[in-house]
Design an enzyme around this catalytic site. Structure first.
Site, PDB file in Angstrom:
ATOM      1  N   GLU A   1      35.452  12.721 -12.352  1.00 43.90           N
ATOM      2  CA  GLU A   1      35.009  11.602 -12.077  1.00 43.90           C
ATOM      3  C   GLU A   1      34.581  11.404 -10.622  1.00 43.90           C
ATOM      4  O   GLU A   1      33.662  10.507 -10.268  1.00 43.90           O
ATOM      5  CB  GLU A   1      35.677  10.360 -12.623  1.00 43.90           C
ATOM      6  CG  GLU A   1      37.030   9.977 -11.599  1.00 43.90           C
ATOM      7  CD  GLU A   1      37.993  11.038 -11.840  1.00 43.90           C
ATOM      8  OE1 GLU A   1      37.703  12.122 -12.556  1.00 43.90           O
ATOM      9  OE2 GLU A   1      39.251  10.351 -11.454  1.00 43.90           O
TER      10      GLU A   1
ATOM     11  N   CYS B   1      44.300  14.196 -14.323  1.00 44.18           N
ATOM     12  CA  CYS B   1      45.337  13.856 -13.039  1.00 44.18           C
ATOM     13  C   CYS B   1      46.648  13.506 -13.670  1.00 44.18           C
ATOM     14  O   CYS B   1      47.467  13.781 -14.632  1.00 44.18           O
ATOM     15  CB  CYS B   1      44.827  13.465 -11.957  1.00 44.18           C
ATOM     16  SG  CYS B   1      45.929  13.809 -10.523  1.00 44.18           S
TER      17      CYS B   1
ATOM     18  N   HIS C   1      39.578  16.366 -11.022  1.00 43.23           N
ATOM     19  CA  HIS C   1      38.966  15.052 -11.058  1.00 43.23           C
ATOM     20  C   HIS C   1      37.385  15.320 -11.382  1.00 43.23           C
ATOM     21  O   HIS C   1      36.417  14.868 -10.295  1.00 43.23           O
ATOM     22  CB  HIS C   1      38.990  14.222  -9.943  1.00 43.23           C
ATOM     23  CG  HIS C   1      40.319  13.712  -9.910  1.00 43.23           C
ATOM     24  ND1 HIS C   1      40.837  12.464 -10.385  1.00 43.23           N
ATOM     25  CD2 HIS C   1      41.557  14.372  -9.121  1.00 43.23           C
ATOM     26  CE1 HIS C   1      42.075  12.539 -10.006  1.00 43.23           C
ATOM     27  NE2 HIS C   1      42.719  13.536  -9.287  1.00 43.23           N
TER      28      HIS C   1
END
Lengths: 77, 224
Positions: free
Chosen positions: B197, B87, B195
């Site tokens: 994660e 990002c 993302h």
């Protein structure tokens, strides 16, 4: 000594901000606006004697991203 | 395995990324503040997290890219450390020149915050080895400036060299050729807008992202 740096998006790079401004102008009844491109104006207050090369380097290294932007330097006395 | 996560003023995914690194590797990453000029020796993996570094002033990632620590990151990448920018981290990597192109304001002008469908384009990279080529996965995105831009020549080169790691399988932000993540020439730097994660535990509602970290760690352990 002052310098004004005009940073503008290169032709062909999409400008959603310009589009939104254009749309708002239309909404206010201003017909006849063909296109809007938004850019940035950065004013630098510089020590006297700052070289043109240094100002250009500031533009290339930080103020403009030359992948997507052009810049123009205007020195103000 | 030694890993680190860079923290800028305005980073907000740094702790999530650290949790992901630790969850798959078993060791805690070192958190590195942006003013640091040196990184610990022999880092295997460096995370450049999402967020709004320096308030996105000037351009997203522009200030962070010029911070002292990014020069150290560039040096580590040159020596072969893996660098994962997610990002805002992707924006920082393009602004610092570690990856080509730039990330523009989303084509629709809106901040996009939702799960998006992705296709794994290159499953040979260190970051994607645990996925199948062409596999359909889903990661969340949350960004305003994710519209990948590069000139035609650069885009052709990225495609030709297999450096498009991930592609959006749907219209998301106007990205050139629907590019969601790209690799550097050496294959040790990945920048991506989605993302991974945020989808590593069943409690997150999905676990598609976990294999990205597992593949990385597996590769690093094999290299050691």
């Amino acid at each position: 000594m002052k310098a004004r740096i005009f940073v503008t998006l290169k032709g062909g790079v999409l400008d959603p901000q310009g589009k939104a401004i254009h749309h708002a102008l239309d909404g206010l009844g201003f017909s006849g606006v063909n296109d809007v491109r938004a850019g940035k104006l950065i004013e630098l207050d510089l020590a006297d004697g700052t070289s043109d090369e240094d100002i250009d380097a500031m533009c290339r290294k930080l103020l403009a991203n030359t992948v997507i932007e052009n810049y123009r330097i205007e020195k103000v006395a | 395995m030694k890993s680190a996560v860079i923290v800028f003023p305005g980073s907000n995914c740094d702790r999530d990324l650290a949790v992901a690194f630790e969850a798959v590797s078993g060791s805690k990453p070192v958190m590195i503040w942006h003013r640091d000029t040196e990184l610990p020796d022999d880092l295997d993996l460096i995370g450049v997290p999402g967020g709004f570094s320096y308030g996105d002033y000037l351009r997203s990632g522009a200030m962070a890219a010029r911070s002292p620590v990014m020069q150290a990151v560039a040096k580590a990448a040159e020596k072969g450390a893996y660098v994962l920018g997610i990002c805002n981290g992707f924006q920082v990597l393009t602004e610092s020149g570690l990856l080509p192109g730039a990330l523009l304001r989303n084509a629709g002008g809106h901040f996009v915050c939702r799960d998006v469908a992705l296709t794994v384009e290159n499953a040979q990279s260190a970051f994607t080895s645990r996925y199948g080529a062409g596999e359909a996965i889903s990661f969340p995105v949350a960004h305003h400036d994710g519209n990948y831009f590069a000139d035609t020549e650069t885009l052709d080169r990225l495609e030709g060299e297999g450096r498009v790691a991930l592609r959006y399988a749907e219209s998301v932000n106007g990205s050139a050729r629907n590019i969601a993540g790209i690799l550097n020439e050496a294959g040790n730097v990945l920048g991506m807008m989605p993302h991974p994660e945020r989808v590593i535990e069943p409690a997150h509602g999905a676990t598609d992202g976990r294999r990205l970290f597992e593949g990385l760690v597996e590769g690093l352990l094999a290299r050691a």
